[in-house]
Write a protein that holds these residues in place. Structure first.
Motif, PDB file in Angstrom:
ATOM      1  N   TRP A 106      39.341  65.010  -9.980  1.00 31.40           N
ATOM      2  CA  TRP A 106      38.681  65.953  -9.055  1.00 31.40           C
ATOM      3  C   TRP A 106      38.817  65.481  -7.600  1.00 31.40           C
ATOM      4  CZ3 TRP A 106      34.744  65.463  -5.543  1.00 31.40           C
ATOM      5  CH2 TRP A 106      34.230  66.647  -5.009  1.00 31.40           C
ATOM      6  N   THR A 107      38.622  64.156  -7.417  1.00 31.32           N
ATOM      7  CA  THR A 107      38.750  63.602  -6.061  1.00 31.32           C
ATOM      8  C   THR A 107      40.164  63.777  -5.529  1.00 31.32           C
ATOM      9  OG1 THR A 107      37.028  61.962  -6.521  1.00 31.32           O
ATOM     10  CG2 THR A 107      38.502  61.528  -4.670  1.00 31.32           C
ATOM     11  N   LEU A 108      41.171  63.503  -6.377  1.00 29.52           N
ATOM     12  CA  LEU A 108      42.563  63.647  -5.970  1.00 29.52           C
ATOM     13  C   LEU A 108      42.878  65.100  -5.627  1.00 29.52           C
ATOM     14  CD1 LEU A 108      45.323  62.348  -5.581  1.00 29.52           C
ATOM     15  CD2 LEU A 108      45.777  62.726  -8.015  1.00 29.52           C
ATOM     16  N   ALA A 109      42.409  66.022  -6.464  1.00 22.25           N
ATOM     17  CA  ALA A 109      42.643  67.439  -6.188  1.00 22.25           C
ATOM     18  C   ALA A 109      41.976  67.858  -4.888  1.00 22.25           C
ATOM     19  CB  ALA A 109      42.125  68.283  -7.355  1.00 22.25           C
ATOM     20  N   SER A 110      40.748  67.357  -4.680  1.00 19.60           N
ATOM     21  CA  SER A 110      40.036  67.684  -3.440  1.00 19.60           C
ATOM     22  C   SER A 110      40.775  67.123  -2.226  1.00 19.60           C
ATOM     23  CB  SER A 110      38.620  67.126  -3.504  1.00 19.60           C
ATOM     24  OG  SER A 110      37.926  67.365  -2.304  1.00 19.60           O
ATOM     25  N   ARG A 122      43.985  66.530  -2.030  1.00 22.61           N
ATOM     26  CA  ARG A 122      45.201  67.313  -1.827  1.00 22.61           C
ATOM     27  C   ARG A 122      44.905  68.611  -1.082  1.00 22.61           C
ATOM     28  NH1 ARG A 122      48.190  66.678  -7.738  1.00 22.61           N
ATOM     29  NH2 ARG A 122      48.995  64.535  -7.397  1.00 22.61           N
ATOM     30  N   VAL A 123      43.799  69.247  -1.437  1.00 20.27           N
ATOM     31  CA  VAL A 123      43.399  70.471  -0.735  1.00 20.27           C
ATOM     32  C   VAL A 123      43.119  70.169   0.742  1.00 20.27           C
ATOM     33  CG1 VAL A 123      41.624  72.248  -0.551  1.00 20.27           C
ATOM     34  CG2 VAL A 123      42.521  71.595  -2.797  1.00 20.27           C
ATOM     35  N   GLN A 124      42.402  69.064   0.988  1.00 22.71           N
ATOM     36  CA  GLN A 124      42.098  68.693   2.365  1.00 22.71           C
ATOM     37  C   GLN A 124      43.366  68.376   3.157  1.00 22.71           C
ATOM     38  OE1 GLN A 124      39.316  65.469   2.132  1.00 22.71           O
ATOM     39  NE2 GLN A 124      37.609  66.751   1.465  1.00 22.71           N
ATOM     40  N   ILE A 125      44.289  67.638   2.520  1.00 24.44           N
ATOM     41  CA  ILE A 125      45.551  67.299   3.188  1.00 24.44           C
ATOM     42  C   ILE A 125      46.345  68.557   3.506  1.00 24.44           C
ATOM     43  CG2 ILE A 125      47.792  66.178   2.878  1.00 24.44           C
ATOM     44  CD1 ILE A 125      46.313  64.003   1.264  1.00 24.44           C
ATOM     45  N   ARG A 126      46.390  69.497   2.527  1.00 25.70           N
ATOM     46  CA  ARG A 126      47.113  70.743   2.752  1.00 25.70           C
ATOM     47  C   ARG A 126      46.495  71.547   3.892  1.00 25.70           C
ATOM     48  NH1 ARG A 126      47.187  72.144  -2.042  1.00 25.70           N
ATOM     49  NH2 ARG A 126      45.374  73.518  -2.116  1.00 25.70           N
ATOM     50  N   GLU A 127      45.157  71.590   3.926  1.00 23.92           N
ATOM     51  CA  GLU A 127      44.472  72.307   5.007  1.00 23.92           C
ATOM     52  C   GLU A 127      44.710  71.626   6.355  1.00 23.92           C
ATOM     53  OE1 GLU A 127      40.450  72.400   3.717  1.00 23.92           O
ATOM     54  OE2 GLU A 127      40.738  74.141   2.383  1.00 23.92           O
ATOM     55  N   GLN A 128      44.696  70.280   6.358  1.00 18.53           N
ATOM     56  CA  GLN A 128      44.944  69.553   7.602  1.00 18.53           C
ATOM     57  C   GLN A 128      46.370  69.787   8.104  1.00 18.53           C
ATOM     58  OE1 GLN A 128      43.988  65.512   6.664  1.00 18.53           O
ATOM     59  NE2 GLN A 128      41.777  65.792   6.866  1.00 18.53           N
ATOM     60  N   ARG A 129      47.337  69.759   7.168  1.00 15.55           N
ATOM     61  CA  ARG A 129      48.724  70.015   7.560  1.00 15.55           C
ATOM     62  C   ARG A 129      48.886  71.423   8.124  1.00 15.55           C
ATOM     63  NH1 ARG A 129      52.018  67.326   2.426  1.00 15.55           N
ATOM     64  NH2 ARG A 129      51.774  65.139   3.070  1.00 15.55           N
ATOM     65  N   GLN A 130      48.234  72.397   7.489  1.00 15.15           N
ATOM     66  CA  GLN A 130      48.302  73.770   7.982  1.00 15.15           C
ATOM     67  C   GLN A 130      47.679  73.874   9.368  1.00 15.15           C
ATOM     68  OE1 GLN A 130      46.513  76.617   5.343  1.00 15.15           O
ATOM     69  NE2 GLN A 130      46.980  78.370   6.656  1.00 15.15           N
ATOM     70  N   PHE A 131      46.555  73.189   9.565  1.00 13.20           N
ATOM     71  CA  PHE A 131      45.888  73.207  10.874  1.00 13.20           C
ATOM     72  C   PHE A 131      46.773  72.562  11.941  1.00 13.20           C
ATOM     73  CE2 PHE A 131      43.222  70.950  13.989  1.00 13.20           C
ATOM     74  CZ  PHE A 131      42.545  72.032  14.536  1.00 13.20           C
ATOM     75  N   ILE A 132      47.384  71.415  11.576  1.00 15.19           N
ATOM     76  CA  ILE A 132      48.264  70.726  12.531  1.00 15.19           C
ATOM     77  C   ILE A 132      49.466  71.597  12.872  1.00 15.19           C
ATOM     78  CG2 ILE A 132      49.823  68.756  12.797  1.00 15.19           C
ATOM     79  CD1 ILE A 132      47.816  67.124  11.122  1.00 15.19           C
ATOM     80  N   ALA A 133      50.032  72.273  11.853  1.00 17.23           N
ATOM     81  CA  ALA A 133      51.178  73.149  12.105  1.00 17.23           C
ATOM     82  C   ALA A 133      50.795  74.300  13.025  1.00 17.23           C
ATOM     83  CB  ALA A 133      51.727  73.686  10.787  1.00 17.23           C
ATOM     84  N   GLU A 134      49.613  74.880  12.802  1.00 18.76           N
ATOM     85  CA  GLU A 134      49.156  75.975  13.660  1.00 18.76           C
ATOM     86  C   GLU A 134      48.929  75.482  15.084  1.00 18.76           C
ATOM     87  OE1 GLU A 134      45.718  77.416  11.700  1.00 18.76           O
ATOM     88  OE2 GLU A 134      46.818  78.546  10.172  1.00 18.76           O
ATOM     89  N   GLN A 135      48.319  74.290  15.216  1.00 23.87           N
ATOM     90  CA  GLN A 135      48.088  73.737  16.544  1.00 23.87           C
ATOM     91  C   GLN A 135      49.407  73.446  17.251  1.00 23.87           C
ATOM     92  OE1 GLN A 135      44.844  74.726  16.790  1.00 23.87           O
ATOM     93  NE2 GLN A 135      44.691  72.952  18.125  1.00 23.87           N
ATOM     94  N   ALA A 136      50.376  72.896  16.503  1.00 25.08           N
ATOM     95  CA  ALA A 136      51.679  72.607  17.099  1.00 25.08           C
ATOM     96  C   ALA A 136      52.370  73.888  17.562  1.00 25.08           C
ATOM     97  CB  ALA A 136      52.562  71.871  16.083  1.00 25.08           C
ATOM     98  N   GLN A 137      52.252  74.949  16.757  1.00 25.95           N
ATOM     99  CA  GLN A 137      52.846  76.228  17.143  1.00 25.95           C
ATOM    100  C   GLN A 137      52.169  76.780  18.394  1.00 25.95           C
ATOM    101  OE1 GLN A 137      52.631  79.238  14.115  1.00 25.95           O
ATOM    102  NE2 GLN A 137      54.005  80.640  15.182  1.00 25.95           N
ATOM    103  N   ASN A 138      50.835  76.678  18.446  1.00 20.30           N
ATOM    104  CA  ASN A 138      50.114  77.149  19.626  1.00 20.30           C
ATOM    105  C   ASN A 138      50.509  76.362  20.871  1.00 20.30           C
ATOM    106  OD1 ASN A 138      48.736  79.051  18.105  1.00 20.30           O
ATOM    107  ND2 ASN A 138      46.973  77.715  17.736  1.00 20.30           N
ATOM    108  N   LEU A 139      50.637  75.032  20.722  1.00 19.80           N
ATOM    109  CA  LEU A 139      51.046  74.205  21.859  1.00 19.80           C
ATOM    110  C   LEU A 139      52.457  74.552  22.311  1.00 19.80           C
ATOM    111  CD1 LEU A 139      49.616  70.708  20.798  1.00 19.80           C
ATOM    112  CD2 LEU A 139      48.793  72.179  22.647  1.00 19.80           C
TER     113      LEU A 139
END
Length: 215
Positions: free
Chosen positions: A48-52, A54-71
């Motif tokens: 459960w911790t690993l799955a959680s 992975r979800v957090q990492i995926r969300e962080q990567r998506q956020f970073i990608a969106e921020q990079a695109q905005n920049l």
């Protein structure tokens, strides 16, 4: 009230029966069973911790990608705005040229340059073709869209050191043979208020120039 008397023999029998039942349990397997239960629980928690994570990492990567695109978009907008400011004054310098008949039977160019910007331009050099210089340079007191109607003033020198905001100047070429005049179209080089050197050709095409106005 009913009072039940239990004989000592009956109590002893029940105690013996309970002891026999407890002795029948294999207590050696209980720790193993408990350990397996705890291990399974720990494994489930880890999954459960690993799955959680992975979800957090995926969300962080998506956020970073969106921020990079905005920049990236912001940087592109800033570059476009800076480039627009860079060209702003030079685009407000206009040149109009007419090929006219000369009294000698030849033809000559009359060129009017108007600085419509709110700052002066400097080091104005006009060429006719590759080598011919103006024969006359005149201040324009009142500029008209048709340069033949512009009111000229005093004679200026060429190259012209400076042309103020809202001012105009007229350059006349020497007299050419018709075919030479046709091939000797005017061009203007000038330096804007930011020190950038520009070239404006007869067709109104504006480009940056690498020439040294002092050379």
């Amino acid at each position: 009230m009913l009072i039940v008397y239990v004989s000592s023999d009956a109590a002893a029998a029940r105690a013996a029966l309970y002891a026999a039942a407890m002795n029948g349990i294999d207590w050696g397997d209980v720790p193993t069973w408990l350990g397996a239960v705890f291990a399974a629980g720990a494994a489930a928690a880890a999954v459960w911790t690993l799955a959680s994570q992975r979800v957090q990492i995926r969300e962080q990567r998506q956020f970073i990608a969106e921020q990079a695109q905005n920049l990236s978009l912001e940087r592109a907008e800033l570059r476009a705005a800076a480039e627009d400011r860079r060209w702003s004054q030079a685009r407000q310098v206009l040149m109009q040229g007419l090929q006219l008949s000369h009294g000698s039977g030849g033809q000559f160019w009359k060129v009017q340059v108007v600085n419509r910007s709110d700052a002066p331009i400097r080091d104005l050099h006009v060429r006719f073709g590759d080598a011919y210089l103006p024969s006359e340079t005149h201040e324009v007191r009142t500029a008209a869209s048709n340069l033949l109607r512009s009111v000229i003033g005093e004679t200026w020198s060429h190259p012209l050191h400076s042309l103020g905001a809202g001012r105009a100047v007229i350059f006349d070429s020497q007299a050419f043979q018709p075919h030479t005049a046709h091939n000797s179209r005017p061009s203007l080089k000038f330096t804007d208020d930011n020190g950038i050197r520009w070239k404006l050709d007869h067709h109104g095409v504006l480009t940056e120039s690498s020439d040294d106005p002092q050379s």
